[in-house]
Scaffold this motif. Structure first.
Motif, mmCIF file in Angstrom:
data_model
loop_
_atom_site.group_PDB
_atom_site.id
_atom_site.type_symbol
_atom_site.label_atom_id
_atom_site.label_comp_id
_atom_site.label_asym_id
_atom_site.label_seq_id
_atom_site.Cartn_x
_atom_site.Cartn_y
_atom_site.Cartn_z
ATOM 1 N N TRP A 347 14.435 10.641 -23.672
ATOM 2 C CA TRP A 347 15.598 10.416 -22.793
ATOM 3 C C TRP A 347 16.547 11.615 -22.832
ATOM 4 O O TRP A 347 17.122 11.997 -21.802
ATOM 5 N N LEU A 348 16.702 12.216 -24.004
ATOM 6 C CA LEU A 348 17.632 13.337 -24.123
ATOM 7 C C LEU A 348 17.060 14.625 -23.534
ATOM 8 O O LEU A 348 17.740 15.324 -22.775
ATOM 9 N N TRP A 349 15.791 14.938 -23.864
ATOM 10 C CA TRP A 349 15.261 16.272 -23.573
ATOM 11 C C TRP A 349 13.961 16.279 -22.786
ATOM 12 O O TRP A 349 13.357 17.340 -22.628
ATOM 13 N N GLY A 350 13.475 15.140 -22.327
ATOM 14 C CA GLY A 350 12.275 15.112 -21.506
ATOM 15 C C GLY A 350 11.011 15.360 -22.322
ATOM 16 O O GLY A 350 10.935 15.032 -23.514
ATOM 17 N N LEU A 351 10.011 15.948 -21.669
ATOM 18 C CA LEU A 351 8.714 16.160 -22.309
ATOM 19 C C LEU A 351 8.807 17.111 -23.498
ATOM 20 O O LEU A 351 8.143 16.905 -24.529
ATOM 21 N N SER A 352 9.630 18.148 -23.394
ATOM 22 C CA SER A 352 9.797 19.075 -24.520
ATOM 23 C C SER A 352 10.364 18.358 -25.737
ATOM 24 O O SER A 352 9.943 18.605 -26.874
ATOM 25 N N GLY A 353 11.300 17.455 -25.506
ATOM 26 C CA GLY A 353 11.863 16.680 -26.609
ATOM 27 C C GLY A 353 10.851 15.773 -27.257
ATOM 28 O O GLY A 353 10.850 15.589 -28.492
ATOM 29 N N ILE A 354 9.940 15.203 -26.455
ATOM 30 C CA ILE A 354 8.893 14.345 -27.020
ATOM 31 C C ILE A 354 7.953 15.155 -27.906
ATOM 32 O O ILE A 354 7.534 14.702 -28.978
ATOM 33 N N LEU A 355 7.616 16.371 -27.483
ATOM 34 C CA LEU A 355 6.684 17.198 -28.244
ATOM 35 C C LEU A 355 7.264 17.632 -29.593
ATOM 36 O O LEU A 355 6.532 17.735 -30.581
ATOM 37 N N ILE A 356 8.573 17.899 -29.647
ATOM 38 C CA ILE A 356 9.166 18.366 -30.903
ATOM 39 C C ILE A 356 9.810 17.235 -31.695
ATOM 40 O O ILE A 356 10.372 17.483 -32.763
#
Length: 385
Positions: A347-356
């Protein structure tokens, strides 16, 4: 008189204290909302910084080791970054052509699937109408029936189908244009991350030593050094282990798909390896992608299950046996906590946030456990991992 005057003063003091106590939770909630607001709107700055710090922590022990054998930090840092970036660059160049092919194929595939769904729904509606006509009693026509008939205006099916098809094509074109528009920003973030990693590897230790010298007591200096070294070692072990496991899963999946005869097996293997960095959700996305690829190549038949079955077998071996055995209990986290953390970071950072998200959660867990903070929360995070 003095007692009567002191009583109102005490009441005023108690009221002020109660007001302060009620204001503290409000301030905490306001600060929490401000933190979420900052994290959400500063994602273009935070994500490169987080990725930079994680990779710098991973490579810093190698640079320090080479420094001990008289290799300058600048030279070793540049060499390590070239060794890290070059394989991904070559792999990206190899996958450009199949990725472009599938980017052009997605709108056509969407139209084809829509047409198939419409044909099935039309056949179902036609069958229902025939059954209704058969079940409806036949009425004798009379002269007065001409005055009771209503004119029914029907829109041709072809017009509706053309509108839906055009809408899907337009949606696919918009998706491609958005991806092309986001590409320069993504490349700029990668370039900034590479530069920051080099600066952290070259000049980070001197800055850290200066920070350590400013600490007031030797105990705090030792504790800070131990915290950084422990977090660096554990996090490097985790990132290297997970990267090797996911790379092995991607390569083995690509080999299995190649033996099955699925086209662009390397592309699907790379996507499966990247998606495996996302716990639980990545496996579901991998099954959906391979199902789609199988439908395109083989059509609707039993052969579609071969790529998905091969991937599920390999994924089951990795998730149930290899990863738990290699990582051990120190890195295990409650699955519900992981899912909630994935939702928040997505929710905060999109796909990049999910990966990290998972490496970031592991880093936070290691720091909190070493500092002895929030021990109750740490036990909850580790419960049932």
């Amino acid at each position: 008189m003095q007692k009567s005057n002191s009583a109102p003063l005490e009441d005023v003091k108690k009221a002020k204290e109660n007001q302060r106590l009620t204001d503290i939770p409000c301030i905490k909630w306001i600060l929490l909302l401000a933190v979420f607001y900052t994290l959400y709107f500063a994602q273009s700055l935070i994500i490169p910084l987080v990725i930079t710090i994680l990779i710098a922590l991973l490579l810093s022990p190698l640079v320090t080791l080479l420094k001990r054998v008289q290799v300058p930090r600048s030279l070793s840092s540049i060499a390590l970054m070239v060794m890290l970036v070059a394989p991904f660059t070559l792999l990206g160049l190899e996958l450009i052509e199949p990725a472009q092919k599938w980017a052009k194929l997605i709108p056509k595939l969407s139209v084809h699937l829509t047409e198939q769904v419409e044909s099935i729904s039309d056949a179902f509606e036609k069958q229902q109408k025939e059954e209704q006509i058969k079940a409806k009693p036949v009425k004798e026509s009379s002269f007065f029936d001409w005055f009771s008939r209503d004119e029914v205006v029907t829109t041709p099916k072809e017009t509706t189908s053309e509108v839906v098809t055009e809408h899907i094509k337009q949606g696919g074109l918009e998706f491609i244009l958005e991806a092309l528009g986001a590409a320069p920003v993504f490349l700029a973030q990668i370039l900034v991350s590479v530069i920051l990693i080099l600066f952290l590897l070259i000049f980070g230790p001197s800055l850290f030593n200066a920070f350590i010298k400013e600490l007031p007591t030797p105990q705090k200096r030792k504790k800070a050094i131990h915290l950084v070294s422990m977090t660096q070692a554990q996090l490097s072990r985790y990132i290297i282990t997970v990267s090797v496991i996911n790379s092995g899963l991607g390569l083995s999946t690509a080999l299995a798909l190649y033996l099955i005869g699925l086209e662009d097996a390397l592309l699907w293997g790379v996507m499966v390896g990247i998606l495996n960095f996302i716990p639980y959700v990545g496996s579901v996305l991998g099954v959906l992608i391979l199902t789609l690829a199988g439908l395109v190549q083989y059509g609707v038949n039993v052969t579609v299950l071969m790529p998905v079955g091969a991937y599920l077998v390999l994924n089951m071996l990795e998730s149930q046996f290899i990863t738990p055995t290699v990582l051990g209990r120190n890195m295990l986290i409650n699955p519900l906590v992981i899912m909630l953390w994935l939702i928040i970071c997505g929710w905060l950072w999109g796909l990049s946030g999910i990966l990290i998200s998972v490496p970031l959660l592991v880093c936070i867990k290691l720091v909190l456990s070493e500092l002895g903070l929030w021990e109750n929360w740490l036990r909850i995070i580790e419960a049932g991992g």
